[in-house]
Each structure stands twice: as C-alpha cells, then as structure tokens.
Scaffold this active site. Structure first.
Site, PDB file in Angstrom:
ATOM      1  N   ASN A   1       0.880  -1.176   0.000  1.00 31.29           N
ATOM      2  CA  ASN A   1       0.000   0.000   0.000  1.00 31.29           C
ATOM      3  C   ASN A   1       0.912   1.219   0.000  1.00 31.29           C
ATOM      4  O   ASN A   1       1.512   1.535   1.022  1.00 31.29           O
ATOM      5  CB  ASN A   1      -0.903  -0.037   1.242  1.00 31.29           C
ATOM      6  CG  ASN A   1      -1.765   1.217   1.357  1.00 31.29           C
ATOM      7  OD1 ASN A   1      -1.817   2.042   0.438  1.00 31.29           O
ATOM      8  ND2 ASN A   1      -2.431   1.362   2.497  1.00 31.29           N
TER       9      ASN A   1
ATOM     10  N   LYS B   1       0.071   4.213  -0.204  1.00 33.75           N
ATOM     11  CA  LYS B   1      -0.583   5.399   0.370  1.00 33.75           C
ATOM     12  C   LYS B   1      -0.340   6.585  -0.559  1.00 33.75           C
ATOM     13  O   LYS B   1      -0.279   6.396  -1.779  1.00 33.75           O
ATOM     14  CB  LYS B   1      -0.085   5.631   1.803  1.00 33.75           C
ATOM     15  CG  LYS B   1      -0.194   4.352   2.644  1.00 33.75           C
ATOM     16  CD  LYS B   1      -0.002   4.525   4.108  1.00 33.75           C
ATOM     17  CE  LYS B   1      -0.169   3.182   4.798  1.00 33.75           C
ATOM     18  NZ  LYS B   1      -0.029   3.268   6.253  1.00 33.75           N
TER      19      LYS B   1
ATOM     20  N   HIS C   1      -9.465   1.250   5.263  1.00 33.31           N
ATOM     21  CA  HIS C   1      -8.175   1.501   5.908  1.00 33.31           C
ATOM     22  C   HIS C   1      -8.372   2.474   7.065  1.00 33.31           C
ATOM     23  O   HIS C   1      -9.179   3.402   6.974  1.00 33.31           O
ATOM     24  CB  HIS C   1      -7.165   2.059   4.888  1.00 33.31           C
ATOM     25  CG  HIS C   1      -5.764   2.004   5.413  1.00 33.31           C
ATOM     26  ND1 HIS C   1      -5.294   2.924   6.324  1.00 33.31           N
ATOM     27  CD2 HIS C   1      -4.754   1.128   5.194  1.00 33.31           C
ATOM     28  CE1 HIS C   1      -4.039   2.601   6.637  1.00 33.31           C
ATOM     29  NE2 HIS C   1      -3.697   1.516   5.965  1.00 33.31           N
TER      30      HIS C   1
ATOM     31  N   GLU D   1      -6.705   4.894   8.042  1.00 39.34           N
ATOM     32  CA  GLU D   1      -6.475   6.303   7.699  1.00 39.34           C
ATOM     33  C   GLU D   1      -7.719   6.906   7.039  1.00 39.34           C
ATOM     34  O   GLU D   1      -8.038   8.071   7.262  1.00 39.34           O
ATOM     35  CB  GLU D   1      -5.233   6.415   6.788  1.00 39.34           C
ATOM     36  CG  GLU D   1      -3.951   6.158   7.585  1.00 39.34           C
ATOM     37  CD  GLU D   1      -2.814   5.524   6.793  1.00 39.34           C
ATOM     38  OE1 GLU D   1      -2.830   5.569   5.550  1.00 39.34           O
ATOM     39  OE2 GLU D   1      -1.898   4.974   7.445  1.00 39.34           O
TER      40      GLU D   1
ATOM     41  N   GLU E   1      -5.106  -4.752  10.697  1.00 40.72           N
ATOM     42  CA  GLU E   1      -4.078  -3.739  10.853  1.00 40.72           C
ATOM     43  C   GLU E   1      -4.300  -2.999  12.169  1.00 40.72           C
ATOM     44  O   GLU E   1      -5.107  -2.047  12.228  1.00 40.72           O
ATOM     45  CB  GLU E   1      -4.140  -2.731   9.692  1.00 40.72           C
ATOM     46  CG  GLU E   1      -3.907  -3.349   8.337  1.00 40.72           C
ATOM     47  CD  GLU E   1      -3.334  -2.328   7.348  1.00 40.72           C
ATOM     48  OE1 GLU E   1      -2.268  -2.610   6.784  1.00 40.72           O
ATOM     49  OE2 GLU E   1      -3.938  -1.259   7.175  1.00 40.72           O
TER      50      GLU E   1
ATOM     51  N   GLY F   1       2.873   2.344  10.775  1.00 41.52           N
ATOM     52  CA  GLY F   1       3.836   3.424  10.607  1.00 41.52           C
ATOM     53  C   GLY F   1       4.591   3.795  11.876  1.00 41.52           C
ATOM     54  O   GLY F   1       5.265   4.813  11.932  1.00 41.52           O
TER      55      GLY F   1
ATOM     56  N   SER G   1       3.734  -2.057  10.361  1.00 43.82           N
ATOM     57  CA  SER G   1       5.184  -2.152  10.565  1.00 43.82           C
ATOM     58  C   SER G   1       5.742  -3.533  10.240  1.00 43.82           C
ATOM     59  O   SER G   1       6.686  -3.998  10.889  1.00 43.82           O
ATOM     60  CB  SER G   1       5.559  -1.725  11.998  1.00 43.82           C
ATOM     61  OG  SER G   1       5.204  -0.368  12.192  1.00 43.82           O
TER      62      SER G   1
HETATM   63  P1  13P Z   1       3.180   0.359   7.631  1.00 40.90           P
HETATM   64  O1  13P Z   1       3.661  -0.935   7.037  1.00 40.90           O
HETATM   65  O2  13P Z   1       3.916   1.560   7.115  1.00 40.90           O
HETATM   66  O3  13P Z   1       3.097   0.309   9.113  1.00 40.90           O
HETATM   67  O4  13P Z   1       1.666   0.553   7.101  1.00 40.90           O
HETATM   68  C1  13P Z   1       0.767  -0.493   7.171  1.00 40.90           C
HETATM   69  C2  13P Z   1      -0.451  -0.113   6.431  1.00 40.90           C
HETATM   70  O5  13P Z   1      -1.170   0.798   6.835  1.00 40.90           O
HETATM   71  C3  13P Z   1      -0.749  -0.826   5.185  1.00 40.90           C
HETATM   72  O6  13P Z   1      -2.036  -0.564   4.736  1.00 40.90           O
END
Ligand code: 13P
Length: 252
Positions: free
Chosen positions: A9, A11, A96, A98, A168, A174, A214
C-alpha cells in the site's frame, strides 16, 4: 484453499514516474524467481492503468486504495469502482484506518463501497483494527468484531467469500511497533472464528487474512509462519523494491 498474499500500500507516495520506475524494477527482480504468493501493489488512482500495463502478463496485480460510495454522477473529485476496474486493477483496499480516521468513513458507507467494488468485479481488501487505547483497555476483540459485523456481515455468503481481510492494529501502522507473532495469530484466529460463526467453517477457512502494521523484511517470516496469518499488507516497506522483495520471499 485460501491464498497467500503480499500486498503493498503506497498510500499517498510516489509520482507517476517514480511509480513506474518502482514497477519496472520489481518486475525485473521477480523475473525467473519462484514466488509462493499472490503479489498486489496498491497505488494511487492516477498510477493504476500505467502500472497495470507494466505488470500485464505477470502474476502481479494492481489495487486501488479507495473507491467512491456512489455508482457515477455529480461527485466532483471521486473515482468510481467501475473506473478503477477499467484501469486493469483487480483489487481495492477499503476501510483503511487512515480513511476511517481522516475522512470519517463509516461502517455503512464502507458497506456501500464493498458492494460497488464487488459488482464491478473488484476484490476488496477490507481493513479492520483497533487503536491503542482499545487494546490497552482489552476491547480489541470487541472492536474488530464490530467492524466486521457492521460493514461485512450484511453481505450474502457468496459475496463474502470473495473478500480479503487485513488486520491492521492502528497502533502498529507506521510506528515501527509491530504486533507480536502471538498477538497477530490470536487476532487472526478470532477473526476466522467470527467469520465461521456467521458464514460457516468452509468460508472462514477459505478467507485470506493479511497482517499489516510495521511489517518488514526482519519480522515478516515470523508473522507469516502463523497458521492464521495468510500474508501481509505492507505500507512503508513496500515503497522500495529491495525492501518489498524479501517480504514477498518470506512466504513459503
Ligand atoms: P506500515 O507498514 O507503514 O506500518 O503501514 C501499514 C499499512 O497501513 C498498510 O495498509
């Protein structure tokens, strides 16, 4: 049997040129390698069609990171599921954390997006996961069960069978603080049990449940070795082919 999947992803990262350069590099790295999982790359909308062309004829699929909750019409700035499908993308990441947190996406709206994705032959990768204080107050199972029930458990058995789920934990996204292999396995088994109670054991057994938060080359093998962890949804570590490749290779 359920599929093993490693999905990236991106983003809101990479210009179109950077995305194409990544894609060509990854394609080259995967050439002549035996890969034991499906690989999916979640790009921004504008990259989809060009990146899909790079991976045409390979086993790598392209995913959108969102789609509209309306079919078509006067919704300035939105991108419909039909438009996503017309690029050659086969998947769409929905729910997601976010999008839930920053764009106030509700369970009801997410259910509409899932249905539109499915009716346009896109496979939703549906994300669930608790925030830190929910885990610390021991509400994580309750929260994840509600996320499943409120958006997905209104689907028919036939439609539910087409989904990919991603667990997640928001506190791991992150932050560099990944869930332990035990925490991931415990939640994935819980998700599978919850699916089984609603749709039966066969559907639950066949649902791929990915871990995200992560995940990187250093911890992927341990996370993926758990019986209920069917791969990963990778953010930061999916941005460079040399970091992403060992995660793909961690599936065996
Ligand atoms: P990270 O791997 O950067 O923690 O992000 C995970 C994520 O949100 C994938 O959709």
């Amino acid at each position: 049997m359920r599929k093993k999947i490693v999905a990236g992803n991106w983003k809101m990262n990479k210009t179109l040129q950077e995305g194409l350069s990544f894609s060509n590099e990854l394609k080259g790295l995967l050439d002549n390698k035996t890969i034991n999982c499906e690989v999916i790359i979640g790009t921004p909308f504008i990259h989809l069609s060009e990146v899909a062309k790079v991976f045409d004829g390979t086993k790598i699929h392209v995913a959108a990171q969102n789609c509209a909750n309306k079919e078509s019409g006067a919704y300035t700035g939105e991108v419909s599921a039909a438009m996503v499908a017309s690029t050659g993308a086969k998947h769409v990441i929905l729910g997601h954390s976010e999008r839930r947190a920053y764009y106030h996406e509700t369970p009801e709206l997410l259910k509409d997006k899932v249905l539109l994705a499915l009716s346009n032959n896109l496979t939703p990768i549906f994300c669930v996961g608790e925030v830190l204080n929910e885990r610390e107050s021991d509400k994580h199972f309750e929260v994840v069960a509600a996320q499943l029930k409120d958006s997905l458990f209104k689907l028919s058995k036939e439609d539910f069978a087409k989904l990919i789920i991603a667990y997640e934990p928001v506190w791991a996204i992150g932050t560099g603080k990944t869930a332990s292999a035990e925490q991931a396995q415990e939640m994935h088994a819980f998700i599978r049990k919850t699916i089984s109670e609603k749709y039966g054991e066969e559907i639950a057994d066949n649902t791929s449940i990915l871990y995200g938060g992560s995940c990187n080359a250093g911890n992927a093998k341990e996370l993926f070795s758990n019986p209920d962890v069917d791969g990963g949804l990778i953010g930061g570590a999916s941005l460079e082919p040399v970091k992403f490749l060992p995660i793909i290779e961690a599936i065996n």
